[in-house]
Design an enzyme around this catalytic site. Sequence first.
Site, PDB file in Angstrom:
ATOM      1  N   GLU A 271     -23.582   9.442  18.248  1.00  0.00           N
ATOM      2  CA  GLU A 271     -22.279   8.905  18.661  1.00  0.00           C
ATOM      3  C   GLU A 271     -22.417   8.001  19.883  1.00  0.00           C
ATOM      4  O   GLU A 271     -21.782   6.946  19.960  1.00  0.00           O
ATOM      5  CB  GLU A 271     -21.278  10.036  18.956  1.00  0.00           C
ATOM      6  CG  GLU A 271     -20.975  10.954  17.776  1.00  0.00           C
ATOM      7  CD  GLU A 271     -20.566  10.216  16.522  1.00  0.00           C
ATOM      8  OE1 GLU A 271     -19.998   9.118  16.616  1.00  0.00           O
ATOM      9  OE2 GLU A 271     -20.855  10.734  15.417  1.00  0.00           O
TER      10      GLU A 271
ATOM     11  N   THR B 184       4.011   2.799   2.768  1.00  0.00           N
ATOM     12  CA  THR B 184       4.568   1.777   3.648  1.00  0.00           C
ATOM     13  C   THR B 184       6.096   1.765   3.638  1.00  0.00           C
ATOM     14  O   THR B 184       6.714   0.960   4.326  1.00  0.00           O
ATOM     15  CB  THR B 184       4.063   0.372   3.267  1.00  0.00           C
ATOM     16  OG1 THR B 184       4.136   0.252   1.854  1.00  0.00           O
ATOM     17  CG2 THR B 184       2.660   0.151   3.740  1.00  0.00           C
ATOM     18  N   GLY B 185       6.691   2.630   2.820  1.00  0.00           N
ATOM     19  CA  GLY B 185       8.150   2.737   2.850  1.00  0.00           C
ATOM     20  C   GLY B 185       8.850   2.060   1.688  1.00  0.00           C
ATOM     21  O   GLY B 185      10.020   1.706   1.805  1.00  0.00           O
TER      22      GLY B 185
ATOM     23  N   HIS C  44     -23.508   4.528  18.954  1.00  0.00           N
ATOM     24  CA  HIS C  44     -22.402   3.627  18.550  1.00  0.00           C
ATOM     25  C   HIS C  44     -21.676   3.098  19.789  1.00  0.00           C
ATOM     26  O   HIS C  44     -21.465   1.905  19.941  1.00  0.00           O
ATOM     27  CB  HIS C  44     -21.340   4.393  17.746  1.00  0.00           C
ATOM     28  CG  HIS C  44     -21.755   4.800  16.373  1.00  0.00           C
ATOM     29  ND1 HIS C  44     -22.241   3.929  15.446  1.00  0.00           N
ATOM     30  CD2 HIS C  44     -21.708   6.008  15.755  1.00  0.00           C
ATOM     31  CE1 HIS C  44     -22.482   4.579  14.314  1.00  0.00           C
ATOM     32  NE2 HIS C  44     -22.175   5.847  14.475  1.00  0.00           N
TER      33      HIS C  44
ATOM     34  N   THR D  32       9.697   3.406  -1.280  1.00  0.00           N
ATOM     35  CA  THR D  32      10.750   4.289  -1.778  1.00  0.00           C
ATOM     36  C   THR D  32      11.909   4.322  -0.786  1.00  0.00           C
ATOM     37  O   THR D  32      13.080   4.270  -1.181  1.00  0.00           O
ATOM     38  CB  THR D  32      10.195   5.711  -1.957  1.00  0.00           C
ATOM     39  OG1 THR D  32       8.969   5.614  -2.660  1.00  0.00           O
ATOM     40  CG2 THR D  32      11.148   6.602  -2.691  1.00  0.00           C
TER      41      THR D  32
ATOM     42  N   ASP E 274     -21.683   5.424   7.983  1.00  0.00           N
ATOM     43  CA  ASP E 274     -21.861   4.160   8.719  1.00  0.00           C
ATOM     44  C   ASP E 274     -22.513   3.120   7.819  1.00  0.00           C
ATOM     45  O   ASP E 274     -22.125   1.950   7.814  1.00  0.00           O
ATOM     46  CB  ASP E 274     -22.794   4.361   9.929  1.00  0.00           C
ATOM     47  CG  ASP E 274     -22.299   5.460  10.854  1.00  0.00           C
ATOM     48  OD1 ASP E 274     -21.086   5.670  10.895  1.00  0.00           O
ATOM     49  OD2 ASP E 274     -23.153   6.087  11.523  1.00  0.00           O
TER      50      ASP E 274
ATOM     51  N   PRO F  41       0.823  -1.211   0.000  1.00  0.00           N
ATOM     52  CA  PRO F  41       0.000   0.000   0.000  1.00  0.00           C
ATOM     53  C   PRO F  41       0.860   1.265   0.000  1.00  0.00           C
ATOM     54  O   PRO F  41       2.035   1.194   0.389  1.00  0.00           O
ATOM     55  CB  PRO F  41      -0.786  -0.100   1.320  1.00  0.00           C
ATOM     56  CG  PRO F  41      -0.551  -1.456   1.850  1.00  0.00           C
ATOM     57  CD  PRO F  41       0.680  -1.994   1.229  1.00  0.00           C
TER      58      PRO F  41
HETATM   59  P1  ADP Z   1       5.885   4.446  -0.505  1.00  0.00           P
HETATM   60  O1  ADP Z   1       7.001   4.573  -1.466  1.00  0.00           O
HETATM   61  O2  ADP Z   1       5.634   3.029  -0.073  1.00  0.00           O
HETATM   62  O3  ADP Z   1       4.618   5.124  -0.905  1.00  0.00           O
HETATM   63  P2  ADP Z   1       7.576   6.074   1.114  1.00  0.00           P
HETATM   64  O4  ADP Z   1       8.815   5.273   1.101  1.00  0.00           O
HETATM   65  O5  ADP Z   1       7.541   7.231   0.168  1.00  0.00           O
HETATM   66  O6  ADP Z   1       6.314   5.164   0.852  1.00  0.00           O
HETATM   67  O7  ADP Z   1       7.290   6.550   2.599  1.00  0.00           O
HETATM   68  C1  ADP Z   1       7.001   7.864   2.919  1.00  0.00           C
HETATM   69  C2  ADP Z   1       7.618   8.256   4.233  1.00  0.00           C
HETATM   70  O8  ADP Z   1       7.031   7.540   5.310  1.00  0.00           O
HETATM   71  C3  ADP Z   1       9.082   7.915   4.326  1.00  0.00           C
HETATM   72  O9  ADP Z   1       9.864   8.917   3.783  1.00  0.00           O
HETATM   73  C4  ADP Z   1       9.299   7.769   5.832  1.00  0.00           C
HETATM   74  O10 ADP Z   1       9.466   9.021   6.445  1.00  0.00           O
HETATM   75  C5  ADP Z   1       7.983   7.196   6.295  1.00  0.00           C
HETATM   76  N1  ADP Z   1       8.045   5.732   6.393  1.00  0.00           N
HETATM   77  C6  ADP Z   1       7.305   4.850   5.664  1.00  0.00           C
HETATM   78  N2  ADP Z   1       7.589   3.585   6.030  1.00  0.00           N
HETATM   79  C7  ADP Z   1       8.523   3.652   6.982  1.00  0.00           C
HETATM   80  C8  ADP Z   1       9.241   2.680   7.746  1.00  0.00           C
HETATM   81  N3  ADP Z   1       9.002   1.365   7.575  1.00  0.00           N
HETATM   82  N4  ADP Z   1      10.142   3.101   8.649  1.00  0.00           N
HETATM   83  C9  ADP Z   1      10.367   4.415   8.817  1.00  0.00           C
HETATM   84  N5  ADP Z   1       9.738   5.387   8.138  1.00  0.00           N
HETATM   85  C10 ADP Z   1       8.831   5.026   7.233  1.00  0.00           C
END
Ligand code: ADP
Length: 634
Positions: free
Chosen positions: A441, A223-224, A444, A226, A517, A220
């Site tokens: 609210e 998630t990191g 719920h 890049t 909802d 998704p």
């Molecule tokens: P994606 O490429 O999956 O859309 P990114 O790598 O661009 O996501 O993530 C965006 C930012 O979110 C990163 O620059 C970092 O600051 C933070 N981030 C996302 N995942 C992590 C992780 N596993 N650990 C630390 N920081 C994270």
Amino acid sequence: MNNRDNPTPKSPDDGNRGGMNGGQTLLIIVLAAMITFAVVGFMRNQMRQGGSREVSYTHFLQMVDAGEVNSVVIGNTQIQIEARPGVGGYTEPVRFYTVRMDDDSDLIPRLYNANVDMTRERSDTATVFYSLLSFILPFVLILLFMNFMMRRMGGGGIMGVGKSNAKVYIQKETGVTFADVAGEDEAKESLTEIVDFLHNPGKFTRIGARLPKGALLVGPPGTGKTLLAKAVAGEANVPFFSLSGSDFVEMFVGVGASRVRDLFKQAQENAPCIIFIDEIDAIGKTRDSRLGGNDEREQTLNQLLSEMDGFDSSKGLLVLGATNRPEILDPALLRPGRFDRRVVVERPDLKGRVAILKVHAKDVLMDDTVDLEAIGLATSGAVGSDLANMINEAAILAVKNGRKAVSQKDLFEAVEVVLVGKEKKDRVMNQKERRIVSYHEVGHALISALQKNSEPVQKITIVPRTMGALGYVMYVPEEETYLKSKQELQDMLVSLLGGRAAEEIVFGNVTTGAANDIEKATAIARAMVTQYGMSGKFGLIGLAQTEDKYLSGRAVLNCADETAAQIDQEVMDILKESYDQALAMLKENREVLDKIADFLINRETITGKEFMEILRRTRNGLQAPPSERKVLLV
Ligand code: ADP
């Protein structure tokens, strides 16, 4: 977010983006030269006329016939005239000019007879140039305009057509390593192997192993992916070419393909290195044989495939791709020798979230109240970028409130800011609306509290938020679970419909406030029927397929039309049953409902503890309150 993730290119020209390239400079020089010639030409013309006066052609002929003209210089468009001394009462010869008549064939004999000294103006190179200029200049201007427009559209301009536009990062400047990527242990493990290939290709080739050419990071957004790709480059200590799939998609057919060629050429010159293509689905979509497909994208994809087949991986070139839509990729991209490794970068679990929070909290001052575990629990479903954002938001809140360090309260507030937006204090609801929202609210929350399987209530509020909520209940689970039972899903449905049920019971009328909802409840009920095999009517049949697992998670029905109609009926039945249950539960607990809603109307926000206390006091031993449940406090 901190800017460790935004390294600067190693020099402005490296990425072909910053600074001017050779083509641009040339264009500017040509343009400047043309403008100079045009200005000089104009001035030359002015000087040639030497401030002389214009006379009519008839007057000129009369002067010739009267013997008043001494000499003429005949040009293409003008005739310069020098009068004999004494004409007009001047002792010095006076100069005039007139515009030439093209069809006056008698002029030369007439001048000859009048004994006028005649000279033809020489058409020198400058004159030729000026006439050429009037043709060329408009084209140059159009060209410049197009170049400007293409740059604004994000391309590299006309001179940049076919250039890859890749940004080059050097490890020293990115400084990202695996230590900066928290959680994602499996992904890091598979990538560590890749780093090893880049470090020491010989070790693998000696034994006859084929080096991987590409790996696809799937997961998704946020998630990191890049970050991981940069960390691979950082760990391997090699340059990093980064660009997005959409950078290849251009207006002209063939441009994307030539960009791919250029990128691989650059990368091979810099090997060992890593090419990172983000959003690879923009070019890697399954080729479409219907309607002739999209020529530009297909050519680009074909070029990418052939470049991947062509390069020699023993030099240490590796292509990393990232996508959140792996299901739409062309199978050819995933074949051995191309992106044959798939690294799944999942949403972080509780441990992962806490680890990510810790990584980002490192650079922020935190006080003793901070408990990142609790924040991790409250942020189920959040991805790394959300968590990084929350820490930053909390730091901003602390500064705004004049504190020197971030507290747990700031962090919880930041969680809400990221999930539901900022408080919208200026939106004042009228008393009637406040009552409706409060009852909704509490409806719920009360149902959740009365159920065995629901998560504890953390907070109920009727302060509107910028992302559209007029009020909401925040739940925090006691522990993270990965499975949901049928009973839990049914309980969720009843609780989701509890808001609408409270409105109906108390006001005898319903509002639009339940739209969200209903949408959520319908999606759960539909998934129970079509995907989870949880309906008595259909049993264990898969009736829908997930379309984009990592984005909306939307499922498309895969069944006959009559079945679809029956599914709708079954979903309606489930929802109706849940709603009836919600009505019954709230009617039975009307007194508690009124008490908590009253409290909320006055206070706008109540904590989980206050909520449970009122519940316990009011019910007064009628039923054993679920007091064993731990409630996390803000
Ligand atoms: P994606 O490429 O999956 O859309 P990114 O790598 O661009 O996501 O993530 C965006 C930012 O979110 C990163 O620059 C970092 O600051 C933070 N981030 C996302 N995942 C992590 C992780 N596993 N650990 C630390 N920081 C994270």
